[in-house]
Design a protein around this motif. Structure first.
Motif, PDB file in Angstrom:
ATOM      1  N   SER A 149      -3.920  -6.471  11.343  1.00  0.00           N
ATOM      2  CA  SER A 149      -4.853  -5.385  11.392  1.00  0.00           C
ATOM      3  C   SER A 149      -4.815  -4.921   9.868  1.00  0.00           C
ATOM      4  CB  SER A 149      -4.089  -4.053  12.174  1.00  0.00           C
ATOM      5  OG  SER A 149      -4.073  -4.421  13.643  1.00  0.00           O
ATOM      6  N   ASP A 150      -5.810  -4.103   9.590  1.00  0.00           N
ATOM      7  CA  ASP A 150      -6.162  -3.447   8.435  1.00  0.00           C
ATOM      8  C   ASP A 150      -4.804  -2.793   7.883  1.00  0.00           C
ATOM      9  OD1 ASP A 150      -8.564  -4.370   8.256  1.00  0.00           O
ATOM     10  OD2 ASP A 150      -9.330  -2.549   7.719  1.00  0.00           O
ATOM     11  N   GLY A 151      -4.321  -2.927   6.752  1.00  0.00           N
ATOM     12  CA  GLY A 151      -3.025  -2.225   6.180  1.00  0.00           C
ATOM     13  C   GLY A 151      -3.217  -0.718   5.955  1.00  0.00           C
ATOM     14  N   LEU A 152      -2.485  -0.188   4.841  1.00  0.00           N
ATOM     15  CA  LEU A 152      -2.696   1.026   4.316  1.00  0.00           C
ATOM     16  C   LEU A 152      -3.340   1.204   3.275  1.00  0.00           C
ATOM     17  CD1 LEU A 152       1.513   1.521   4.524  1.00  0.00           C
ATOM     18  CD2 LEU A 152      -0.392   1.666   6.522  1.00  0.00           C
ATOM     19  N   GLY A 211       0.877  -1.302  -0.186  1.00  0.00           N
ATOM     20  CA  GLY A 211      -0.100  -0.074   0.033  1.00  0.00           C
ATOM     21  C   GLY A 211       0.805   1.458  -0.154  1.00  0.00           C
ATOM     22  N   ASP A 234       2.850   4.031   1.417  1.00  0.00           N
ATOM     23  CA  ASP A 234       3.464   4.170   2.601  1.00  0.00           C
ATOM     24  C   ASP A 234       4.261   5.561   2.831  1.00  0.00           C
ATOM     25  OD1 ASP A 234       4.720   3.867   5.026  1.00  0.00           O
ATOM     26  OD2 ASP A 234       5.955   1.866   4.587  1.00  0.00           O
ATOM     27  N   ARG A 292       3.154   9.070  11.875  1.00  0.00           N
ATOM     28  CA  ARG A 292       3.123   7.825  11.478  1.00  0.00           C
ATOM     29  C   ARG A 292       2.250   7.365  10.427  1.00  0.00           C
ATOM     30  NH1 ARG A 292       0.449   7.909  16.628  1.00  0.00           N
ATOM     31  NH2 ARG A 292      -1.610   6.889  15.788  1.00  0.00           N
ATOM     32  N   ARG A 293       2.377   6.337   9.984  1.00  0.00           N
ATOM     33  CA  ARG A 293       1.432   5.700   8.841  1.00  0.00           C
ATOM     34  C   ARG A 293       0.102   5.929   9.263  1.00  0.00           C
ATOM     35  NH1 ARG A 293       4.869   1.758   9.884  1.00  0.00           N
ATOM     36  NH2 ARG A 293       6.625   1.271   8.344  1.00  0.00           N
ATOM     37  N   LYS A 294      -1.113   5.952   8.189  1.00  0.00           N
ATOM     38  CA  LYS A 294      -2.288   6.025   8.555  1.00  0.00           C
ATOM     39  C   LYS A 294      -2.946   4.847   8.257  1.00  0.00           C
ATOM     40  CE  LYS A 294      -6.055   9.446   8.258  1.00  0.00           C
ATOM     41  NZ  LYS A 294      -6.117  10.961   7.880  1.00  0.00           N
ATOM     42  N   PRO A 295      -3.624   4.081   8.840  1.00  0.00           N
ATOM     43  CA  PRO A 295      -4.111   2.597   8.491  1.00  0.00           C
ATOM     44  C   PRO A 295      -5.582   3.160   7.740  1.00  0.00           C
ATOM     45  CG  PRO A 295      -4.561   3.236  10.750  1.00  0.00           C
ATOM     46  CD  PRO A 295      -3.967   4.096  10.408  1.00  0.00           C
ATOM     47  N   ARG A 296      -6.138   2.219   6.859  1.00  0.00           N
ATOM     48  CA  ARG A 296      -7.200   2.325   6.289  1.00  0.00           C
ATOM     49  C   ARG A 296      -8.459   2.362   7.350  1.00  0.00           C
ATOM     50  NH1 ARG A 296      -5.677  -1.722   3.522  1.00  0.00           N
ATOM     51  NH2 ARG A 296      -7.630  -3.035   4.386  1.00  0.00           N
ATOM     52  N   ARG A 297      -8.666   1.280   8.180  1.00  0.00           N
ATOM     53  CA  ARG A 297      -9.546   1.282   9.325  1.00  0.00           C
ATOM     54  C   ARG A 297      -8.845   0.864  10.680  1.00  0.00           C
ATOM     55  NH1 ARG A 297     -13.855  -2.891   6.888  1.00  0.00           N
ATOM     56  NH2 ARG A 297     -11.822  -4.233   7.197  1.00  0.00           N
ATOM     57  N   GLU A 298      -9.560   0.909  11.682  1.00  0.00           N
ATOM     58  CA  GLU A 298      -8.880   0.485  13.101  1.00  0.00           C
ATOM     59  C   GLU A 298      -9.519  -0.855  13.262  1.00  0.00           C
ATOM     60  OE1 GLU A 298     -10.168   3.606  12.443  1.00  0.00           O
ATOM     61  OE2 GLU A 298      -8.148   4.590  12.391  1.00  0.00           O
ATOM     62  N   VAL A 299      -9.438  -1.838  12.526  1.00  0.00           N
ATOM     63  CA  VAL A 299      -9.909  -3.024  12.641  1.00  0.00           C
ATOM     64  C   VAL A 299      -8.841  -4.237  12.734  1.00  0.00           C
ATOM     65  CG1 VAL A 299     -11.353  -4.934  11.629  1.00  0.00           C
ATOM     66  CG2 VAL A 299     -11.864  -2.547  11.452  1.00  0.00           C
TER      67      VAL A 299
END
Lengths: 334, 334, 334, 334
Positions: free
Chosen positions: C267-270, C233, C235, C250-257
Motif C-alpha cells: 500500500s501507499d505509505g505515509l 515518512g 509517522d 491512526r496513521r494517515k496514508p498518502r492515498r488509498e492505493v
C-alpha cells in the motif's frame, strides 16, 4: 490570468465558481444564471460581474467558459462556446439526447478547441494511482475490472424522472472511468437491474440497483455494480485484476479513528456523500483545462469521451430492457 | 518415537499432553500429578500411564520430560531431570527465587542437555516474521522497540499474591522476547506502574498497569506497556523501528468479518484470551525440542534465557520500588 | 472582515498568509519581514501591504496579529501585541528562555486578550476524534496514552543547534497534546534519548531518538517516542487506553492505493513530511482565533498552554541529563 | 465411537483420513483405494485396515462412509452407501452427468439418511459470520452479493479436460455458497468468460476467467468473478450488500506482519493455495456429519444442495455458450 465566464450558479456552480476564484491563474469575470439572485450571490462572493444575458458573455473578452447550468441547456451553450472559439469546461452530460451530442461533436470537429467534459473522477488521486500501476505494467495485462458505485441515497423522484435514468445519470461516470482505466473501448454490455430501493423509482420506469458486465475487445471483462442507496455512506472503489497482480483504489474513510471496545473494532465509516469524497477532483479538472490552455500537454476527458460514455449508456439501457447482451456501436464525426 | 513423561495435568498440562500425543514423533508415556484424578483423566485421553510417584518416572526409560506442574516444583523437578540426563521442556518461570534458578543453571552447566524454557511466543509466526526482517537487514539497525502486552482480565487475587507480581509473571514473557528480537541483552531498565485496574492488587503490593523503558548497549531503546485488563480482548503486538524502516507484528483478529453500518465500519475484535491467540506456539515449542533431540540445529529458549529474563524482572521490580533506572547485572555459571 | 497584520513571510508565514487570505472573514492587511523581498512577495500574492516597520503595524487599525517570524522575536512582538491590545496568533514556541515566556504570560494576565499559541495539532480531525471518545466516556477512564512522533528526516544541523534541542523543538508539540487529550497536567517525567541518527547531533549536545514516560496525578501514564528520522515518512499516531476500551488516531496514508503482487500486499505509505500531514490544521487554528474574536466560545491553545508545554520540556531536558524521573513544577502568573 | 470406512486415499483422502483419526468421536476402520499402496500408507498412519474390495466395506459393520475417490466413482459408491444405509460424506461433485446425480437423489429420497456433500466452505468461520449478520437482520434485506473466487494457478491441462469445465469444477463451490448465504435459489444466470490465462484451456473448450450475474426471485443480484490464476495467491472473499448495511468476509492474510519502508507499507499476502486457506473447513464438515449422526439438529450441505449447485452450473455453461441469460429450472425427486 485566464478570464472565465460561468453559466449556472446553483449547487455545482458554486463549487466551480469558488475553484476558479482560488486558482492562481484564473479569475471569474462573469456569472450568468436564469435565477438572477443565485448569480448575484455567487458573483458577490468571488468578485465577479453578473451577466445580464448569455449574449453579454459571448460578446465579452473572456478567455474560457464553464457550463454548469441545467442539463438541457448544455448542448446549446456549448455550441455557442464553440462558435465563439472559447475553451470550455462543460458539466456532464452534454445532453440526454444522443443526437444533440453528436451534433455538437460534429461542430467541434476540426476546431482543436479544448473542451473538457466534467468526468472529474479521472483526477482522483486514488484512481490515478491504479491507472498508473496498470500503465506501467505493474500488474501485467488487464483481465478483470470491478467498479463499485453506490450513492448514500436516491435523488428526489422529480430528478430521477428527468435524469435519463440510473445509467445515463449515475453509471455514466463509470462508463467513462472504465474506458479511461482500460485505455480501451468496451464492445458489449449486459445490464440488469431493479427498483429494490424505492418502488416509486420502478414506477417511473427506472432502476436503482444494477449489475453490469462489459467486455473489451482485448478479452478483458468489467463488472459494475451501482446502487442509489448505500446506508453506510458513499462507496466508490475500483479493482484492476491483471495477469501479474491486482491493484485497488480503496474506499476512503472519513477519519483515521478506531475504537476497540468489547468484541469489536469500530472505525469511522465513509463519507456521507459523493461530494465530500470527490470535491477535490473538481479543482483538479479545472486546473487541467487551465494547463491545457497554457500549452501543457495533458490528458483530460474530451467531448468525444463524453459522447462515448453516453453511447455506452444507451447500449446499457437497451440491454436492461431486452435482458440480453448488446453490442456497442460507436460513432465518429466526419 | 520419543517417549515423554509429563509432570502436571492441570490447565496447561492438558495442552502439552495433547500436543505430545498428536506429534508424529512423540508419545506420552507417563503422567504425574499430585492430584491423581487429573493425571488419570489426561492419561486416559492420550493413552498414557499414570505414574504413582515422580520416582517411577526417574526410574523409567522415558526419553524426555515435560514439566508443567505448579511453579514452586519446577526447580526441583528440573534438577532431577538434569541428574537423570533427560532433555526437558520446562514451563516458565524456572523458580520465583532467583538463587534457586542460578543453582539449576549451575547444575546444568557443561551437561549439553537440551532444556527448553517455555517462552513459547518465540515460535509465533508473526513475531518470527519481524525478527527475520530485522536479522536480514530489511529495516536497518534497530533503534526502538515497542511491545504492547495486555491481558483481557486480571488473574484471581489469590494467584496475583503468589505470582511474584506483574513483572515476574506477565512482563517476563516480553523480557525474553525483547532479548530474542534484538539479539542483545538490555543493560538498564526503568519501570513504573500502578494498580489502576483493581485497588486490591495494589494492596497486595503489586501493580496491574505498567510502562517500562529498557536500554540496550547498542543504544537502542525498548518500551513495554503492560496491563492486566484490556476490556477489548487479548492485545499483544510488537513494533521494531530501524534506521531503514519499521516492521510490525500486528494484532491478530478473531475473524475477517466486517460490517459497514451507518457511520461506522465494525470488524471482529481480538481473541478473548492469550491462549486463544498463542495456543499454536505450544506445539511449535514442543516440536523444537523434538527436532533438537533428533540432532537438528535450531534456536530455542534455553535455561540461560530463562535465567536472564528473570534477572531483568528483578531489576524491573527494583526500579519500580525505587522509581529510578536500574542497571541490569547478569550472572553466569562457572 | 478581520484585518490581520502578519510578522514573518518565510516558510510558515506563507502558509499563514494564504490561510488568512482565503478565510471568508479575514483579510491580510500588512506583512512585515526583516527580509523585505519575502514580505513583498507574500504581500503581492494575497493583496496585502508591506509594512515598512513593526511600528507601522502597531500604529495601524488592524484587528489582529499573526506572529510567524523567527523564534527569538516572538516574545517581544507578542509583548507589543498585548500592549496594543491585539488578539494574536503566535507560532510556537513563545521563547526558548522560559523566563521570557513567564514575563509575557504575566503581562497578558488579566487582559482577557485572545492569544492562540500555534499548537495546531489540537485541530487535527483524527486527534479531535479520540479526544471526544475519551471525553464522552466511550473508553472509560484513561489509563495509558501512547504517542508516536517521528519526522522523516532531521532538520539542518545549524537549526538543531539553535532549536533548543529535540524536546523543546519537536517533542513540545506532544507535551501540549498529552495535556490536551488527558485534560490533566503531567506531574513527573522520565526522559531518555541518544543520538542514533546522526552523531553530529550528539556532538551538538542534543539527542535525535527518545523515549519518555510521564505520569498524571490521576495515576495514568503517557509514553512518547520521538525520532528525528523515520525512513518511511512522517509517522504520528496516538493511542488512548482506557478502563473500558481503546481509541486510536491512526496513521494517515498518502492515498488509498494497494497492490497485490506475489507474496505481498503493498500500500501507499505515509506523507513525506509533517506539513503534508498537518497543513489543514493551520487553517483550523486560524479559524478558531477568528471565531473566538467573533464571540464564539471555543477551546484553543492559550498562552498558558504554551508556557506549560515548555515547563514540561524543561523537566524532560533535566531528566535526560540526570537519567532519573523529574517532578514537574508549574508556575502561575500573579 | 463412529466407525468410518473411506474410499480414496489420494490428496484429499489423506486430509479426510487424518481428520477422522483425530476426531474424538470417530475412528477410521477401513480404507479402500484402487491404488493399494496409497490405501496402505494412509491406513498405517491412522491405524486403519485396508479393505481388499469395496464389497468388504459394504459387508462390514462400519457406521459411516466417506467418499473421496475420483469423481467418476462417486455416484456408484454413494448408491451402494444408500443401499447399505450408511450415513455418508461425499466429496463434490456427485457426478458430472446431471442425470446420474438425479438418479442418486431419487434413490436417497425418503431414506432420511444423512448425506453430506463436500461443500465445506459452508463451515468457514468468516463466511458463517456474514451469513449470521444477514440472517439476524443486521444489514437488512439482501440486495447484492459479490463473490470473488480466484485460484493461484490453473490445474493441469489433463485435469481441466476431465473436470467438466470451470463452472462445474471451480465455480460450483460458489453456486452452493450463494444459495446458502441468500437462503434462496437463483432463478436466472448470465455467464461470460474467456481463456485469458492459458490459450490451451480455450482450445480444450473451457474458460479460465469468468464473470457471472445471477438473479434471485426476491429481486436481489449476485455477481461472481472467477479466475484460475491470481498471481498473488488464493483470493476468496464475499460481500453482502443489504438495505441497511453491508457485511464482508474479507481476505485472510498469511500472517500479520507489515513492513514500512520507503514510500510503501508492505504486508504479508494471501495463502498460496485454497487448501492452506480452507483446510480447517474439512474437519468442521466432518464434525457436522458426526453431530448429525448423534442426533444434533444442524444445517449441512445435503444431496439436494449438491444437485442444485450442479443444475446452476449447467445453466451457467449454457449461458456461456449462448451468450444470453438462462432461466434455471430445478428438479425435484418424486
Amino acid at each position: 490570468m485566464i478570464k472565465f465566464a460561468q453559466f449556472g450558479a446553483g449547487f455545482i456552480g458554486k463549487i466551480h465558481g469558488a475553484n476558479i476564484a482560488r486558482h492562481p491563474k484564473a479569475e471569474l469575470a462573469y456569472v450568468y444564471d436564469v435565477k438572477t439572485e443565485a448569480a448575484e450571490q455567487l458573483a458577490a462572493q468571488v468578485g465577479a460581474q453578473v451577466a445580464a444575458s448569455p449574449e453579454e458573455i459571448w460578446a465579452s473578452d473572456v478567455d474560457a467558459v464553464l457550463i454548469a447550468s441545467s442539463t438541457n441547456t448544455h448542448a446549446e451553450l456549448l455550441s455557442c462556446s464553440i462558435k465563439a472559439g472559447k475553451p470550455t469546461y462543460c458539466e456532464k452530460p452534454v445532453d440526454l439526447d444522443i443526437d444533440r451530442v453528436k451534433a455538437v461533436v460534429q461542430q467541434a470537429q476540426n476546431t482543436n478547441l479544448p473542451i473538457l467534459v466534467g468526468f472529474s473522477r479521472r483526477f482522483d488521486a486514488n484512481h490515478l494511482g491504479i491507472r498508473q500501476a496498470l500503465q506501467t505494467g505493474e500488474i501485467g495485462r488487464l483481465e478483470m475490472m470491478h467498479i463499485t458505485a453506490r450513492d448514500p441515497k436516491p435523488p428526489a423522484l422529480s430528478y430521477v424522472k428527468v435524469s435519463g435514468g440510473q445509467y445515463r445519470d449515475q453509471t455514466i461516470h463509470f462508463f467513462d472511468m472504465l474506458r479511461w482505466l482500460a485505455d480501451e473501448d468496451p464492445v458489449e454490455v449486459y445490464a440488469t437491474g431493479a427498483a429494490l430501493v424505492d418502488p416509486a423509482i420502478g414506477e417511473a420506469g427506472d432502476v436503482d440497483t444494477s449489475m453490469l458486465i462489459l467486455k473489451f475487445a482485448s478479452g478483458a471483462f468489467c463488472h459494475i455494480n451501482c446502487s442509489r442507496r448505500a446506508s453506510y455512506g458513499y462507496d466508490e472503489r475500483v479493482e484492476l485484476f491483471g495477469s501479474q497482480g491486482m491493484v485497488v483504489s480503496r474506499r476512503k474513510p472519513r477519519r483515521e479513528v478506531t475504537v476497540y471496545k468489547g468484541a469489536s473494532i469500530i472505525s469511522d465509516g465513509l463519507h456521507t456523500g459523493w461530494l465530500e469524497r470527490m470535491e477535490p477532483t473538481f479543482y483538479q479538472a479545472l486546473d487541467a483545462l487551465v494547463r491545457v490552455m497554457e500549452g501543457e500537454e495533458m490528458e483530460y476527458p474530451t467531448l468525444i469521451d463524453g459522447l462515448k460514455a453516453q453511447i455506452i449508456a444507451e447500449a446499457a439501457v437497451e440491454s436492461l430492457h431486452k435482458n440480453r447482451p448488446v453490442k456497442i456501436t460507436y460513432w465518429s464525426p466526419e
